[in-house]
Write an enzyme that holds these catalytic residues in place. Structure first.
Site, mmCIF file in Angstrom:
data_model
loop_
_atom_site.group_PDB
_atom_site.id
_atom_site.type_symbol
_atom_site.label_atom_id
_atom_site.label_comp_id
_atom_site.label_asym_id
_atom_site.label_seq_id
_atom_site.Cartn_x
_atom_site.Cartn_y
_atom_site.Cartn_z
ATOM 1 N N GLU A 13 45.967 34.139 47.888
ATOM 2 C CA GLU A 13 44.889 33.789 48.810
ATOM 3 C C GLU A 13 44.828 32.281 49.081
ATOM 4 O O GLU A 13 43.776 31.737 49.382
ATOM 5 C CB GLU A 13 43.558 34.306 48.244
ATOM 6 C CG GLU A 13 43.521 35.823 48.237
ATOM 7 C CD GLU A 13 42.342 36.398 47.481
ATOM 8 O OE1 GLU A 13 41.289 36.586 48.101
ATOM 9 O OE2 GLU A 13 42.479 36.644 46.276
ATOM 10 N N SER A 141 40.991 40.022 48.668
ATOM 11 C CA SER A 141 41.277 39.964 50.103
ATOM 12 C C SER A 141 41.996 41.211 50.613
ATOM 13 O O SER A 141 42.768 41.153 51.560
ATOM 14 C CB SER A 141 42.093 38.718 50.460
ATOM 15 O OG SER A 141 41.262 37.580 50.435
ATOM 16 N N TYR A 207 39.269 37.786 57.944
ATOM 17 C CA TYR A 207 39.500 36.382 58.282
ATOM 18 C C TYR A 207 39.800 36.100 59.751
ATOM 19 O O TYR A 207 39.723 34.956 60.167
ATOM 20 C CB TYR A 207 40.617 35.811 57.398
ATOM 21 C CG TYR A 207 40.279 35.966 55.940
ATOM 22 C CD1 TYR A 207 39.164 35.328 55.403
ATOM 23 C CD2 TYR A 207 41.022 36.795 55.108
ATOM 24 C CE1 TYR A 207 38.823 35.492 54.071
ATOM 25 C CE2 TYR A 207 40.682 36.958 53.775
ATOM 26 C CZ TYR A 207 39.594 36.309 53.260
ATOM 27 O OH TYR A 207 39.245 36.470 51.949
ATOM 28 N N ARG A 246 29.428 37.413 44.944
ATOM 29 C CA ARG A 246 29.174 38.323 46.072
ATOM 30 C C ARG A 246 29.552 39.736 45.654
ATOM 31 O O ARG A 246 30.665 39.965 45.185
ATOM 32 C CB ARG A 246 30.003 37.906 47.281
ATOM 33 C CG ARG A 246 29.417 38.366 48.599
ATOM 34 C CD ARG A 246 30.426 38.236 49.714
ATOM 35 N NE ARG A 246 31.387 39.291 49.615
ATOM 36 C CZ ARG A 246 32.709 39.124 49.655
ATOM 37 N NH1 ARG A 246 33.229 37.943 49.793
ATOM 38 N NH2 ARG A 246 33.501 40.164 49.559
ATOM 39 N N ASP A 248 30.219 43.649 46.576
ATOM 40 C CA ASP A 248 30.561 44.548 47.686
ATOM 41 C C ASP A 248 30.147 45.968 47.324
ATOM 42 O O ASP A 248 30.397 46.426 46.206
ATOM 43 C CB ASP A 248 32.078 44.546 47.935
ATOM 44 C CG ASP A 248 32.578 43.209 48.453
ATOM 45 O OD1 ASP A 248 31.758 42.418 48.965
ATOM 46 O OD2 ASP A 248 33.795 42.955 48.354
ATOM 47 N N GLU A 260 32.916 46.038 43.878
ATOM 48 C CA GLU A 260 33.403 44.910 43.066
ATOM 49 C C GLU A 260 32.434 43.751 43.179
ATOM 50 O O GLU A 260 31.579 43.719 44.063
ATOM 51 C CB GLU A 260 34.785 44.448 43.564
ATOM 52 C CG GLU A 260 34.759 43.989 45.000
ATOM 53 C CD GLU A 260 35.865 42.997 45.343
ATOM 54 O OE1 GLU A 260 36.589 42.547 44.454
ATOM 55 O OE2 GLU A 260 35.960 42.649 46.533
ATOM 56 N N ASN A 262 32.762 39.557 43.468
ATOM 57 C CA ASN A 262 33.664 38.420 43.680
ATOM 58 C C ASN A 262 33.011 37.188 43.084
ATOM 59 O O ASN A 262 31.939 36.778 43.529
ATOM 60 C CB ASN A 262 33.879 38.190 45.180
ATOM 61 C CG ASN A 262 34.515 39.403 45.834
ATOM 62 O OD1 ASN A 262 35.709 39.613 45.707
ATOM 63 N ND2 ASN A 262 33.711 40.236 46.487
ATOM 64 N N GLY A 266 34.439 33.650 49.275
ATOM 65 C CA GLY A 266 34.950 32.773 50.329
ATOM 66 C C GLY A 266 33.871 31.851 50.876
ATOM 67 O O GLY A 266 32.698 32.201 50.936
HETATM 68 N N1 LIG Z 1 36.149 53.423 47.456
HETATM 69 C C1 LIG Z 1 36.097 52.879 48.661
HETATM 70 N N2 LIG Z 1 35.504 53.554 49.676
HETATM 71 C C2 LIG Z 1 35.461 53.022 50.920
HETATM 72 N N3 LIG Z 1 35.977 51.831 51.248
HETATM 73 C C3 LIG Z 1 36.575 51.114 50.291
HETATM 74 C C4 LIG Z 1 36.661 51.585 48.939
HETATM 75 N N4 LIG Z 1 37.299 50.657 48.217
HETATM 76 C C5 LIG Z 1 37.597 49.637 49.059
HETATM 77 N N5 LIG Z 1 37.168 49.907 50.307
HETATM 78 C C6 LIG Z 1 37.366 49.050 51.493
HETATM 79 O O1 LIG Z 1 38.334 48.056 51.206
HETATM 80 C C7 LIG Z 1 37.756 46.747 51.200
HETATM 81 C C8 LIG Z 1 38.308 45.906 50.073
HETATM 82 O O2 LIG Z 1 38.057 46.539 48.842
HETATM 83 P P1 LIG Z 1 37.455 45.788 47.572
HETATM 84 O O3 LIG Z 1 37.376 46.778 46.466
HETATM 85 O O4 LIG Z 1 36.204 45.106 47.945
HETATM 86 O O5 LIG Z 1 38.608 44.756 47.182
HETATM 87 P P2 LIG Z 1 38.941 43.228 47.577
HETATM 88 O O6 LIG Z 1 37.863 42.742 48.495
HETATM 89 O O7 LIG Z 1 38.985 42.543 46.264
HETATM 90 O O8 LIG Z 1 40.273 43.245 48.210
HETATM 91 C C9 LIG Z 1 36.264 47.010 51.070
HETATM 92 O O9 LIG Z 1 35.554 45.939 51.628
HETATM 93 C C10 LIG Z 1 36.109 48.312 51.843
HETATM 94 O O10 LIG Z 1 36.140 48.107 53.247
HETATM 95 MG MG LIG Z 2 35.866 43.076 48.402
#
Ligand SMILES: Nc1ncnc2c1ncn2[C@@H]1O[C@H](COP(=O)(O)OP(=O)(O)O)[C@@H](O)[C@H]1O
Ligand SMILES: [Mg+2]
Length: 299
Positions: A13, A141, A207, A246, A248, A260, A262, A266
């Site tokens: 990243e 990301s 981004y 942050r 999610d 998750e 963070n 960002g």
């Molecule tokens: N179990 C899930 N169900 C629906 N969407 C998901 C799921 N896991 C991830 N996503 C989608 O993928 C994106 C990135 O996943 P995330 O777990 O936040 O990892 P990172 O942001 O660290 O790459 C999320 O913002 C969401 O849009």
């Molecule tokens: Mg995320």
């Protein structure tokens, strides 16, 4: 106070970090802070001691920045740094360990299984039901992730994810609004809703200009908004995070599912935490100042 804004680095990243760091550096300088750019891809951390830095503002994302290793080095050097400490950073970077802790504390997170070379992918798809999200346990990301619609796609998704981390998880896809919350110390700000025309909130959506639309405050009933905020703050606390983070999450209409936390969110021009802070009356400069003043060691 001489501050090193640590950004760039060698992580996946790097590009995001360069943007975050440049904005942070500018904002600190505009507030009269003696801030300097420090790229760990160019010099070793011992240069922080030689340069008599008193504080480190971490603006790195992903491994070697967000995962506790840099935090450990700064503890060793005795330089107060921003954000979460060693343990919380490492835990939050690991989506598997994060889920184990949230489960233990009764926080809702999507059902999942760990995938390995030997896994019977057909059986996994049967148990969890598609669509599934396949992700490396430790990346950010949206790197290395795939949304898999049918069991047949699991093989390829696993092969991609395992390039980033030997630990790969398949997680049940939660259909419904995507939300994110900013936590600042003991406070949680109203959640924002993210919509994207893309398949999910992937790298481009995050981004690229126009990659996503942000709805703030998220169109939720007051009790729902309240629950989303409480869960986000609890998710941060259970991992032992501090400073800014942050969280999610996704909402399927009945329940929120934590994805998750963070620990180095960002700070770019399209980033969510600065937007959430602005909405609650804190300018980017004020946000950055709060973060740097909150820096500490020994945790
Ligand atoms: N179990 C899930 N169900 C629906 N969407 C998901 C799921 N896991 C991830 N996503 C989608 O993928 C994106 C990135 O996943 P995330 O777990 O936040 O990892 P990172 O942001 O660290 O790459 C999320 O913002 C969401 O849009
Ligand atoms: Mg995320």
């Amino acid at each position: 106070m001489k501050v090193a804004v640590i950004f760039g680095g060698k992580t996946a990243e790097r590009d995001v970090s360069l943007k975050s760091g440049a904005l942070v550096l500018g904002a600190l300088r505009a507030r009269g802070v003696d801030a300097h750019a420090f790229d760990p891809a160019e010099k070793g951390l011992e240069a922080l001691i030689a340069g008599r830095y008193e504080r480190a503002f971490i603006a790195l994302h992903g491994r070697f920045g967000e995962d506790g290793t840099l935090q450990g080095a700064l503890e060793w050097l005795g330089i107060p740094y921003t954000g979460s400490g060693v343990l919380a950073s490492a835990l939050a970077m690991d989506k598997l360990r994060t889920k184990l802790l949230w489960h233990a504390e009764g926080l809702p997170t999507p059902p999942y299984e760990v995938l390995g070379k030997e896994s019977n992918l057909e059986a996994v798809a049967k148990r969890l039901r598609t669509p599934l999200f396949v992700k490396p346990a430790s990346e950010g990301s949206s790197v290395g992730m795939t949304k898999v619609r049918a069991a047949a796609g699991l093989d390829e998704a696993y092969a991609l994810a395992v390039n980033y981390d030997p630990v790969v998880i398949a997680e049940k896809f939660i259909d419904g609004p995507e939300l994110t919350a900013a936590i600042l110390g003991d406070d949680v700000l109203p959640v924002i809703r993210i919509e994207t025309p893309r398949e999910f909130y992937d790298y481009e959506a995050k981004y690229a200009a126009g990659g996503s639309t942000h709805i703030l405050p998220a169109a939720l009933k007051p009790a729902q908004a309240d629950r989303a905020m409480k869960l986000s703050l609890e998710a941060h606390r259970v991992l032992g995070c501090r400073g800014v983070s942050r969280a999610d999450l996704r909402f399927n209409g009945d329940e929120f599912y934590m994805l998750e936390v963070n620990t180095q969110p960002g700070m770019t021009g399209t980033s969510l935490v600065p937007e959430l802070a602005a909405h609650s009356g804190r300018s980017f400069g004020e946000l950055v100042k709060w973060i740097v003043e909150d820096a500490s060691c020994n945790r």
